[in-house]
Design a protein around this motif. Structure first.
Motif, PDB file in Angstrom:
ATOM      1  N   ILE A  14      -7.812  67.220 125.197  1.00 41.88           N
ATOM      2  CA  ILE A  14      -7.730  67.925 123.607  1.00 41.88           C
ATOM      3  C   ILE A  14      -6.357  69.315 124.583  1.00 41.88           C
ATOM      4  O   ILE A  14      -7.111  70.096 124.165  1.00 41.88           O
ATOM      5  CB  ILE A  14      -8.155  67.904 123.026  1.00 41.88           C
ATOM      6  CG1 ILE A  14      -9.320  66.521 122.642  1.00 41.88           C
ATOM      7  CG2 ILE A  14      -7.780  68.362 121.766  1.00 41.88           C
ATOM      8  CD1 ILE A  14     -10.168  66.349 121.640  1.00 41.88           C
ATOM      9  N   SER A  15      -5.455  69.066 123.309  1.00 35.89           N
ATOM     10  CA  SER A  15      -4.547  70.306 123.191  1.00 35.89           C
ATOM     11  C   SER A  15      -4.444  70.345 121.892  1.00 35.89           C
ATOM     12  O   SER A  15      -3.431  70.418 121.220  1.00 35.89           O
ATOM     13  CB  SER A  15      -3.840  70.767 124.534  1.00 35.89           C
ATOM     14  OG  SER A  15      -4.126  70.071 125.396  1.00 35.89           O
ATOM     15  N   PHE A  16      -4.001  72.135 121.785  1.00 33.73           N
ATOM     16  CA  PHE A  16      -3.578  72.354 119.918  1.00 33.73           C
ATOM     17  C   PHE A  16      -2.515  73.317 120.701  1.00 33.73           C
ATOM     18  O   PHE A  16      -2.612  74.283 121.169  1.00 33.73           O
ATOM     19  CB  PHE A  16      -4.592  73.062 119.484  1.00 33.73           C
ATOM     20  CG  PHE A  16      -5.517  72.204 119.304  1.00 33.73           C
ATOM     21  CD1 PHE A  16      -5.613  70.915 118.133  1.00 33.73           C
ATOM     22  CD2 PHE A  16      -7.148  72.115 119.103  1.00 33.73           C
ATOM     23  CE1 PHE A  16      -6.653  70.534 118.327  1.00 33.73           C
ATOM     24  CE2 PHE A  16      -7.650  71.246 119.304  1.00 33.73           C
ATOM     25  CZ  PHE A  16      -7.797  70.438 118.453  1.00 33.73           C
ATOM     26  N   SER A  17      -0.858  72.630 120.068  1.00 33.56           N
ATOM     27  CA  SER A  17      -0.055  73.030 121.128  1.00 33.56           C
ATOM     28  C   SER A  17       0.336  73.631 122.661  1.00 33.56           C
ATOM     29  O   SER A  17       0.054  73.177 123.321  1.00 33.56           O
ATOM     30  CB  SER A  17       0.863  74.722 120.331  1.00 33.56           C
ATOM     31  OG  SER A  17       0.628  74.508 118.995  1.00 33.56           O
ATOM     32  N   GLU A  18      -0.545  74.568 123.199  1.00 35.03           N
ATOM     33  CA  GLU A  18      -0.202  74.876 124.347  1.00 35.03           C
ATOM     34  C   GLU A  18      -1.711  75.222 125.016  1.00 35.03           C
ATOM     35  O   GLU A  18      -1.758  75.659 126.153  1.00 35.03           O
ATOM     36  CB  GLU A  18       0.968  76.082 125.343  1.00 35.03           C
ATOM     37  CG  GLU A  18       2.452  75.838 124.797  1.00 35.03           C
ATOM     38  CD  GLU A  18       3.047  74.640 124.986  1.00 35.03           C
ATOM     39  OE1 GLU A  18       2.526  74.818 126.331  1.00 35.03           O
ATOM     40  OE2 GLU A  18       3.696  74.069 124.585  1.00 35.03           O
ATOM     41  N   ASN A  19      -2.396  75.342 123.709  1.00 35.75           N
ATOM     42  CA  ASN A  19      -3.549  75.641 124.456  1.00 35.75           C
ATOM     43  C   ASN A  19      -4.610  74.551 123.937  1.00 35.75           C
ATOM     44  O   ASN A  19      -4.979  73.235 123.319  1.00 35.75           O
ATOM     45  CB  ASN A  19      -4.198  76.275 122.461  1.00 35.75           C
ATOM     46  CG  ASN A  19      -6.037  77.118 123.620  1.00 35.75           C
ATOM     47  OD1 ASN A  19      -6.361  77.493 124.033  1.00 35.75           O
ATOM     48  ND2 ASN A  19      -6.443  76.557 122.121  1.00 35.75           N
ATOM     49  N   SER A  20      -4.904  74.472 125.834  1.00 31.65           N
ATOM     50  CA  SER A  20      -6.177  73.761 126.216  1.00 31.65           C
ATOM     51  C   SER A  20      -7.730  73.489 125.836  1.00 31.65           C
ATOM     52  O   SER A  20      -8.397  74.870 125.802  1.00 31.65           O
ATOM     53  CB  SER A  20      -6.130  73.434 127.330  1.00 31.65           C
ATOM     54  OG  SER A  20      -6.966  72.264 128.574  1.00 31.65           O
ATOM     55  N   VAL A  21      -8.259  72.898 124.753  1.00 33.58           N
ATOM     56  CA  VAL A  21      -9.496  73.083 124.471  1.00 33.58           C
ATOM     57  C   VAL A  21     -10.675  72.261 124.940  1.00 33.58           C
ATOM     58  O   VAL A  21     -11.895  72.660 125.590  1.00 33.58           O
ATOM     59  CB  VAL A  21      -9.212  72.618 122.740  1.00 33.58           C
ATOM     60  CG1 VAL A  21     -10.816  72.842 122.483  1.00 33.58           C
ATOM     61  CG2 VAL A  21      -8.726  73.782 121.934  1.00 33.58           C
ATOM     62  N   ILE A  22      -9.498  70.981 125.719  1.00 32.17           N
ATOM     63  CA  ILE A  22     -10.862  70.277 126.032  1.00 32.17           C
ATOM     64  C   ILE A  22     -10.761  69.306 127.467  1.00 32.17           C
ATOM     65  O   ILE A  22      -9.364  69.124 127.138  1.00 32.17           O
ATOM     66  CB  ILE A  22     -11.526  69.086 125.046  1.00 32.17           C
ATOM     67  CG1 ILE A  22     -12.013  69.351 124.313  1.00 32.17           C
ATOM     68  CG2 ILE A  22     -12.439  67.794 126.320  1.00 32.17           C
ATOM     69  CD1 ILE A  22     -13.480  69.953 124.165  1.00 32.17           C
ATOM     70  N   GLU A  23     -10.754  69.892 128.576  1.00 34.14           N
ATOM     71  CA  GLU A  23     -10.106  69.314 129.836  1.00 34.14           C
ATOM     72  C   GLU A  23     -11.141  68.452 130.249  1.00 34.14           C
ATOM     73  O   GLU A  23     -12.563  68.692 130.995  1.00 34.14           O
ATOM     74  CB  GLU A  23      -9.458  70.782 130.625  1.00 34.14           C
ATOM     75  CG  GLU A  23      -9.025  71.281 129.545  1.00 34.14           C
ATOM     76  CD  GLU A  23      -9.169  72.694 130.656  1.00 34.14           C
ATOM     77  OE1 GLU A  23     -10.232  73.501 131.767  1.00 34.14           O
ATOM     78  OE2 GLU A  23      -9.018  74.018 130.278  1.00 34.14           O
ATOM     79  N   ASN A  24     -10.825  67.031 130.671  1.00 35.47           N
ATOM     80  CA  ASN A  24     -10.704  66.546 131.624  1.00 35.47           C
ATOM     81  C   ASN A  24     -12.707  65.592 131.399  1.00 35.47           C
ATOM     82  O   ASN A  24     -13.574  66.376 132.765  1.00 35.47           O
ATOM     83  CB  ASN A  24     -10.965  66.357 133.065  1.00 35.47           C
ATOM     84  CG  ASN A  24     -11.151  65.361 134.275  1.00 35.47           C
ATOM     85  OD1 ASN A  24     -10.416  64.300 133.421  1.00 35.47           O
ATOM     86  ND2 ASN A  24     -11.253  65.594 134.710  1.00 35.47           N
ATOM     87  N   VAL A  25     -12.742  65.521 129.661  1.00 35.30           N
ATOM     88  CA  VAL A  25     -14.756  65.293 129.635  1.00 35.30           C
ATOM     89  C   VAL A  25     -14.660  63.944 129.839  1.00 35.30           C
ATOM     90  O   VAL A  25     -14.371  63.091 129.143  1.00 35.30           O
ATOM     91  CB  VAL A  25     -14.577  66.092 128.481  1.00 35.30           C
ATOM     92  CG1 VAL A  25     -16.719  65.458 127.758  1.00 35.30           C
ATOM     93  CG2 VAL A  25     -14.596  67.150 128.277  1.00 35.30           C
TER      94      VAL A  25
END
Length: 264
Positions: A14-25
């Motif tokens: 899950i990303s917001f704009s260029e900000n990755s918040v959740i990575e490969n969960v």
């Protein structure tokens, strides 16, 4: 999707704009199991919970839910205008249709039946949390999702609240997914811990996670004041002076048995 699972998450990003918040969960929620998400502020815990609830769409990856899954949700905070007169009884009526008996039973389940006629504005932090928990139970959930249920409650009240959540799991035979900021207060009342810092750092039983190097890197070694709150629920060891040795020291070898993500 396995019929034995309520929710299956695979490769979630899950990303917001260029900000990755959740990575490969990737994770699974099973019936009757209490799963606790822990992690530092800004780690993506609430974002992950919103994705489980279907309130956020993943950038990539997949979330599968049991087709008939009923979810009860308790938010971290609820802001109710103080000029709006609202009793606990009326507040519970805003939930899905429930009978008078259902509302009474829900309040009894959270040990707050005496609050029915009180104004929500007069409740303490702990009382309001119990009322919000009762409202979530009115859906007769198969999955109960709790975003920091002990927010604004003192330490003794937190221990009691987590014990209450464990008893609700047994009574309603539901699965629980909750966010907590302190593993050592919730250890006695959880089956699985997932330590999240955008990705899953480590996961497993509470004792495994508390001794995992990834957990200690994020949170440090627990202090004696926290250990005292849960040590009577779990096995521990004593050194030659008779002092309790924290699990993170005495069982460090268990760290190799927990599932460590290892992306640092």
């Amino acid at each position: 999707m396995s019929p034995d699972n309520l929710v299956e998450i695979t490769g979630l990003n899950i990303s917001f704009s260029e900000n990755s918040v959740i990575e490969n969960v990737s994770m699974v929620l099973k019936p009757g199991q209490i799963t606790t998400l822990i992690g530092p502020n800004g780690a993506g815990k609430t974002t992950l919970v919103k994705a489980v609830l279907g309130l956020l769409s993943p950038t990539s990856g997949e979330i599968k839910r049991s087709p008939t899954l009923r979810i009860g949700y308790m938010p971290q905070k609820l802001h109710i205008d103080t000029t709006f007169p609202l009793t606990v009884e009326r507040f519970l009526k805003t939930a899905a249709f429930a009978s008078v008996a259902d509302r009474q039973q829900a309040l009894e389940s959270v040990r707050a039946e005496n609050l029915l006629k009180q104004s929500v504005h007069s409740l303490s932090g702990g009382e309001m949390q119990r009322v919000m928990l009762a409202r979530a139970l009115l859906r007769k959930p198969e999955l109960l999702v709790l975003d920091e249920p002990a927010q604004g409650v003192d330490i003794n009240g937190q221990v009691e609240l987590y014990s209450l959540i464990a008893s609700i799991r047994d009574k309603y035979n539901c699965s629980v997914l909750m966010i907590s900021h302190d593993l050592h207060l919730v250890m006695a009342a959880t089956d699985q811990v997932i330590c999240l810092n955008h990705h899953i750092c480590c996961s497993g039983h509470p004792e495994q996670v508390s001794s995992d190097p990834s957990y200690m890197e994020l949170f440090g070694v627990p202090g004696a004041e926290n250990l005292a709150l849960y040590s009577h629920h779990h096995n521990h060891q004593h050194n030659e002076h008779g002092d309790i040795v924290p699990l993170s020291q005495s069982e460090s070898e268990d760290a190799d048995h927990s599932h460590c993500g290892g992306h640092h």
